[in-house]
Design an enzyme around this catalytic site. Structure first.
Site, short mmCIF file in Angstrom:
data_model
loop_
_atom_site.label_atom_id
_atom_site.label_comp_id
_atom_site.label_asym_id
_atom_site.label_seq_id
_atom_site.Cartn_x
_atom_site.Cartn_y
_atom_site.Cartn_z
N CYS A 196 23.16 -25.99 -24.28
CA CYS A 196 23.22 -26.70 -22.79
C CYS A 196 24.63 -26.69 -22.46
O CYS A 196 25.54 -26.85 -23.09
CB CYS A 196 22.93 -28.16 -23.15
SG CYS A 196 22.90 -29.10 -21.91
N ASP A 247 19.76 -25.95 -27.37
CA ASP A 247 18.36 -26.34 -26.65
C ASP A 247 17.42 -25.39 -27.42
O ASP A 247 17.52 -24.23 -27.34
CB ASP A 247 18.66 -26.07 -25.20
CG ASP A 247 19.26 -27.38 -24.41
OD1 ASP A 247 19.14 -28.45 -24.87
OD2 ASP A 247 19.75 -27.12 -23.26
N ILE A 290 5.71 -6.45 -26.86
CA ILE A 290 5.94 -7.60 -27.60
C ILE A 290 7.34 -7.71 -27.83
O ILE A 290 8.21 -8.64 -27.66
CB ILE A 290 5.07 -7.91 -28.60
CG1 ILE A 290 3.60 -8.21 -28.04
CG2 ILE A 290 5.37 -9.01 -29.35
CD1 ILE A 290 2.47 -8.04 -29.08
N GLU A 291 7.96 -6.52 -28.52
CA GLU A 291 9.36 -6.55 -29.05
C GLU A 291 10.49 -6.71 -27.88
O GLU A 291 11.28 -7.35 -27.97
CB GLU A 291 9.64 -5.26 -29.97
CG GLU A 291 8.88 -5.16 -31.23
CD GLU A 291 7.11 -4.71 -30.90
OE1 GLU A 291 6.91 -4.28 -29.59
OE2 GLU A 291 6.48 -4.67 -31.85
N HIS A 330 18.06 -24.69 -18.34
CA HIS A 330 16.47 -24.11 -18.53
C HIS A 330 16.01 -23.88 -16.93
O HIS A 330 15.66 -22.66 -16.95
CB HIS A 330 15.78 -25.45 -19.14
CG HIS A 330 15.84 -25.55 -20.46
ND1 HIS A 330 15.64 -26.57 -21.01
CD2 HIS A 330 16.47 -24.73 -21.46
CE1 HIS A 330 15.88 -26.43 -22.25
NE2 HIS A 330 16.22 -25.41 -22.60
N GLU A 331 16.48 -24.34 -15.97
CA GLU A 331 16.15 -24.00 -14.63
C GLU A 331 16.38 -22.43 -14.32
O GLU A 331 15.98 -21.73 -13.73
CB GLU A 331 16.73 -24.87 -13.48
CG GLU A 331 16.30 -26.26 -13.71
CD GLU A 331 16.83 -27.24 -14.91
OE1 GLU A 331 16.43 -28.49 -14.90
OE2 GLU A 331 17.60 -26.79 -15.43
#
Length: 109
Positions: A21, A28, A45-46, A62-63
């Site tokens: 954060c 976070d 996937i890797e 996070h935005e």
């Protein structure tokens, strides 16, 4: 990126990750889900896990993370539709951030 001769209707990938954060400087933990409609190629996937792990130790909201990850997926496989959802909890509050790009996908029931 993996080339495919037959594309599925929708790909959904989920995992967990960590970032820092930029306000509190604390770690976070988050859960991330990526949904996209493939167009001749799918995300390995890797490669997806490497994208998510790239946020470990990085200061990012996070935005911003949701939009940044969406841009990485678009650059990797150029899907006509992609949706990134980032979920976390902070001081007892559930935070869910969604970033979308492209046309509305078909409804799945």
């Amino acid at each position: 990126m993996l080339k495919v001769s037959k594309s599925p209707s929708l790909v959904r990938l989920k995992t967990r990750g960590e970032s820092v954060c930029p306000i509190s400087k604390t770690v976070d933990s988050f859960e991330v889900s990526v949904e996209y409609i493939p167009r001749g190629a799918v995300l390995a996937i890797e490669e997806f896990k490497k994208m998510v792990d790239s946020y470990r130790g990085r200061e990012i909201l996070h935005e911003e993370l949701a939009v940044d990850l969406l841009e990485k997926v678009k650059a990797a496989v150029n899907p006509p539709y992609v949706k990134v959802t980032v979920k976390s909890y902070y001081i007892g509050v559930e935070v869910e951030v969604v970033a979308e790009s492209g046309g509305v996908p078909p409804v799945y029931i």
